[in-house]
Design a protein around this motif. Structure first.
Motif, PDB file in Angstrom:
ATOM      1  N   THR A   1      34.935  -0.744  13.955  1.00  0.00           N
ATOM      2  CA  THR A   1      35.206   0.162  15.075  1.00  0.00           C
ATOM      3  C   THR A   1      36.210  -0.469  16.032  1.00  0.00           C
TER       4      THR A   1
ATOM      5  N   THR B   1      38.103   6.781  17.421  1.00  0.00           N
ATOM      6  CA  THR B   1      37.171   7.658  16.716  1.00  0.00           C
ATOM      7  C   THR B   1      36.688   7.061  15.400  1.00  0.00           C
ATOM      8  N   ASN B   2      37.237   5.903  15.008  1.00  0.00           N
ATOM      9  CA  ASN B   2      36.840   5.299  13.726  1.00  0.00           C
ATOM     10  C   ASN B   2      35.364   4.918  13.721  1.00  0.00           C
ATOM     11  N   GLN B   3      34.638   5.372  12.734  1.00  0.00           N
ATOM     12  CA  GLN B   3      33.280   4.886  12.543  1.00  0.00           C
ATOM     13  C   GLN B   3      33.308   3.602  11.720  1.00  0.00           C
TER      14      GLN B   3
ATOM     15  N   SER C   1      33.464   9.631  19.023  1.00  0.00           N
ATOM     16  CA  SER C   1      33.502  10.393  17.782  1.00  0.00           C
ATOM     17  C   SER C   1      32.397  11.433  17.781  1.00  0.00           C
TER      18      SER C   1
ATOM     19  N   GLN D   1      31.486  12.667  14.931  1.00  0.00           N
ATOM     20  CA  GLN D   1      30.852  12.522  13.627  1.00  0.00           C
ATOM     21  C   GLN D   1      29.448  11.947  13.793  1.00  0.00           C
TER      22      GLN D   1
END
Length: 373
Positions: free
Chosen positions: A187, A192-194, A233, A235
């Protein structure tokens, strides 16, 4: 009278059977007198201790040239061809009789793309304690885990050859243990990267003899976690788990031939979803080739790194949302390996399969040349 679609299926079936018959005849008629493996061992890439003197440097090279053709026209898996090579030259240095350091560069090229597909530095520290090996950095991934196809696809050898993290391995006679953590994505605060973390275990127990059979217990598990605390994020946090329990029966015959039967129950859990599958295999092998049959029945099954054909959710391009509750497949495996030397191996693999639900025959082929110095 055959309808148009029936006639087309009949012609495809006829042509396919002729093709399959030719391939089988070719394999049975080859008379090159070289030692041949019947599994994936000659394609595995291990960070073995080579017995170099402490304080001295040794050059290592791991390379693979490949062509893999999937003739698929179904709604679950894409048809495509992978052709290219990768090479990983490295320098090994033993700082202690139990500690080895290896550093190098990994380069992958796929034909049809301009430039290189991938270029990365590689670095591994390995600690050896009797029959155990502990790896930190670049680990022995993909087919080296010896996972079944529903959980880890053979094609990860080609499209995801590198894994990074920690690994503990044990090998002695027919006993095998591999536990690992592969850190795939981290991260970045505010992004927004998981994070993507994949962990797994693969265990083949010591065998016991019952009359003329050898019996082994088989246990495998795969866990993929997606999440993170310092990101923005929408998600959801996800954890996908795929356990598998199996039993192996092996019968040896004269002339160094044998029959092996592996049977697995496979699970899928991702709250609140769950599914299952049965994976049954029978392989006959001798010194020159292997012929095997694999039967897969999956119900609401999903494994993120498994063979695309065995999933309930479609992974076909532009077919998102397509889903089949059950998958019912019979796969034939024809394998011919040539060990040209201790360092150079060739493997020819032909894998036709039949989809019982859709009455569909399709096939894939692969040719691989590996070199390890």
């Amino acid at each position: 009278m055959l309808k148009k679609n029936d006639k087309r299926s009949f012609l495809m079936m006829s042509g396919f059977l002729k093709y399959l018959f030719f391939c089988m005849c070719f394999m049975l008629c080859v008379h090159i007198h070289v030692y041949a493996q019947v599994d994936n061992n000659n394609l595995e890439s291990k960070h073995n201790f080579k017995g170099i003197e402490i304080g001295k440097v040794q050059f290592n090279l791991n390379s693979l040239i490949y062509i893999k053709n999937n003739e698929y026209f179904n709604e679950i898996a894409d048809g495509y061809t992978l052709i290219g090579y990768y090479v990983n030259p490295s320098i090994g240095y033993e700082v202690h009789k139990k500690v080895q350091i290896k550093a190098g560069v990994f380069v992958r090229k796929e034909y049809g793309y301009n430039g290189l597909k991938e270029i990365e530095p590689t670095f591994t520290v390995q600690v050896k304690q009797k029959d155990w090996r502990f790896l930190f950095g670049n680990i022995e991934g993909n087919i080296n885990h010896r996972m079944i196809e529903p959980l880890v696809s053979f094609e990860r050898l080609l499209n995801q050859p590198l894994e990074h993290g920690f690994q503990a391995k044990y090998e002695k006679k027919d006993t095998f243990f591999d536990g690992w953590l592969d850190w795939q994505q981290t991260t970045i605060a505010g992004r927004t990267n998981q994070e993507r973390i994949w962990a797994g275990v693969s265990f083949y127990s010591p065998s016991i003899s019952i009359r003329d059979f050898k019996v082994q217990a088989l246990t495998q598990a795969s866990v993929l976690h997606l999440g993170g605390q310092n990101i923005q994020s929408l998600q959801p946090v996800r954890t996908l788990m795929n356990p598998a329990l199996g039993l192996r029966l092996k019968k040896a015959f004269s002339g160094q031939s044998s029959v092996t039967m592996d049977n697995y129950y496979v699970g899928y859990f991702e709250s609140p979803l769950q599914g299952s599958g049965y994976y049954m295999n029978t392989y006959w092998k001798n010194q020159k080739y292997q012929v095997g049959f694999s039967y897969w029945f999956g119900s609401f099954f999903n494994a993120p790194f498994g063979n695309d054909l065995m999933q309930s959710s479609s992974r076909k391009f532009n077919n998102e949302g397509y889903y089949e509750n059950r998958r019912n497949l019979l796969i034939m495996r024809l394998v011919k390996d040539w060990s040209l030397s201790e360092k150079v191996n060739i493997s020819l693999r032909i894998e036709p399969y039949y989809d019982f639900n859709h009455k569909l025959f399709e096939h894939s082929e692969g040719l691989y040349l590996s070199c390890k110095l």
